[in-house]
Motif scaffolding. Structure first.
Motif, PDB file in Angstrom:
ATOM      1  N   ASP A  47       1.956   9.530  -6.813  1.00 34.75           N
ATOM      2  CA  ASP A  47       2.357  10.873  -6.428  1.00 34.75           C
ATOM      3  C   ASP A  47       2.620  11.682  -7.702  1.00 34.75           C
ATOM      4  N   THR A  51       0.830  -1.210   0.000  1.00 33.28           N
ATOM      5  CA  THR A  51       0.000   0.000   0.000  1.00 33.28           C
ATOM      6  C   THR A  51       0.865   1.261   0.000  1.00 33.28           C
ATOM      7  N   ALA A  52       1.925   1.253   0.815  1.00 36.33           N
ATOM      8  CA  ALA A  52       2.807   2.421   0.868  1.00 36.33           C
ATOM      9  C   ALA A  52       3.531   2.622  -0.462  1.00 36.33           C
ATOM     10  N   ARG A 112       8.316   6.439   2.995  1.00 38.01           N
ATOM     11  CA  ARG A 112       6.930   5.985   3.123  1.00 38.01           C
ATOM     12  C   ARG A 112       6.842   4.546   3.613  1.00 38.01           C
ATOM     13  N   SER A 139       1.343   4.224  -3.091  1.00 41.56           N
ATOM     14  CA  SER A 139       1.140   5.665  -2.919  1.00 41.56           C
ATOM     15  C   SER A 139       2.243   6.469  -3.571  1.00 41.56           C
TER      16      SER A 139
END
Length: 340
Positions: free
Chosen positions: A256, A248-249, A303, A252
């Protein structure tokens, strides 16, 4: 009796047999000028013609080299004139990623070398022809030059090696100004590229001068694409849970807007890479552009670390290190004791 004037001397038979000498004598009537016309007229004219031809040949060769340099930035440049890495279909994701400015700088460097070599060659031949016009015996001169060249070659082997290595490095486009390279003992950003020396500034600001002949291998981190690899320990926490958190990180990062143009392929969590005494290590990779690898790598690590922290996996890792082999309490089960 009045003095009898001596008749003007006639030209020698050799002069009368020569067309130039006879023509000059017929036009001027001067014997000395006619017999000296070979040195007064013909020799200077030959020398001037040699110099004019040398200048014209130099101009023509330089014009051809400049035209070749200009055409190297066009898309229609012949395949044989392109850098080696552009001739390999799998060397890059898209053919358009090669910056014309980089190719132009490389072509300018090669063109400068070719112009210098052509100038030296053309005027060297012209000098020998002029010396021949002055009746110099060129055989001893050439023999002496050959001996001096051999002696110079033995005495300057390293210099010749550096020059040849630098020329091939430019032709093959192994690296250029602004590239991040690993040259063995020196790793950093290339600041200048010459035929004999390459200068590299490392991460601490030290400027390294490296002779091209001493460069055995080159690792270029700025060509094509790069692969960012992040290995994170998760201790003895559940691998499925940690993988889901890291995935999930990583996703992301791909969405971006500031980093998306630098990402060639979406990040991927490969899974458990190795087992250590502290537990499992999970690997995450992302394929990026050469210029964006460092920015993407830093943001991806940040992250991923924050994701592990927010999910509580980091606390489990720390607790497992203090109490090896003991069950890890949940955050709600821990707290400060009351006063006694």
């Amino acid at each position: 009796m009045p003095a009898v004037e001596a008749p003007d001397p006639a030209p020698s038979p050799t002069c009368l047999d020569d067309a130039l000498c006879k023509s000059v004598y017929d036009m001027t009537g001067s014997v000395w000028f006619a017999e000296g016309s070979y040195w007064i007229l013909l020799k200077p004219l030959r020398i001037v013609m040699i110099l004019l031809l040398a200048v014209a040949a130099r101009w023509l060769v330089h014009r051809t080299i400049r035209r070749l340099v200009r055409t190297t930035t066009d898309a229609g440049v012949p395949t044989m004139l392109r850098p080696l890495r552009e001739r390999i279909p799998t060397a890059a994701v898209e053919p358009g990623e090669f910056v014309p400015e980089r190719r132009r700088q490389r072509a300018e460097a090669i063109g400068s070398v070719l112009r210098s070599l052509s100038t030296a060659f053309i005027f060297g031949i012209a000098l020998l022809m002029i010396l021949k016009e002055f009746s110099f015996d060129l055989a001893p001169l050439l023999a002496s030059a050959g001996i001096a060249g051999v002696a110079l070659g033995f005495g300057a082997q390293s210099l010749v090696k550096d020059l040849i290595a630098g020329l091939f490095m430019l032709i093959e486009d192994q690296y250029g100004v602004g590239d991040t390279v690993d040259l063995g003992e020196a790793t950093g950003v290339v600041e200048s590229v010459g035929l004999r020396v390459t200068t590299v500034r490392d991460g601490r600001g030290v400027l390294w001068y490296i002779r091209n002949g001493e460069i055995v291998r080159v690792g270029n981190k700025s060509q094509g694409w790069a692969l960012v690899v992040v290995d994170l320990p998760i201790g003895f926490a559940g691998t499925e849970e940690a993988t889901a958190v890291l995935r999930t990180a990583a996703a992301s990062v791909a969405i971006d807007p500031d980093l998306a143009p630098e990402i060639v392929e979406a990040p991927e969590v490969l899974g458990v890479e190795q087992m250590t005494v502290d537990g499992a290590v999970i690997r995450t990779v992302v394929k990026t552009t050469a210029d964006g690898q460092f920015a993407v790598g830093r943001e991806l690590r940040r992250r991923l670390a924050e994701a592990l922290e927010n999910s509580g996996i980091t606390a489990k890792i720390a607790a497992a290190r203090f109490y090896p082999g003991m069950p890890v309490p949940t955050p709600g089960e821990t707290g400060q004791g009351g006063a006694t």
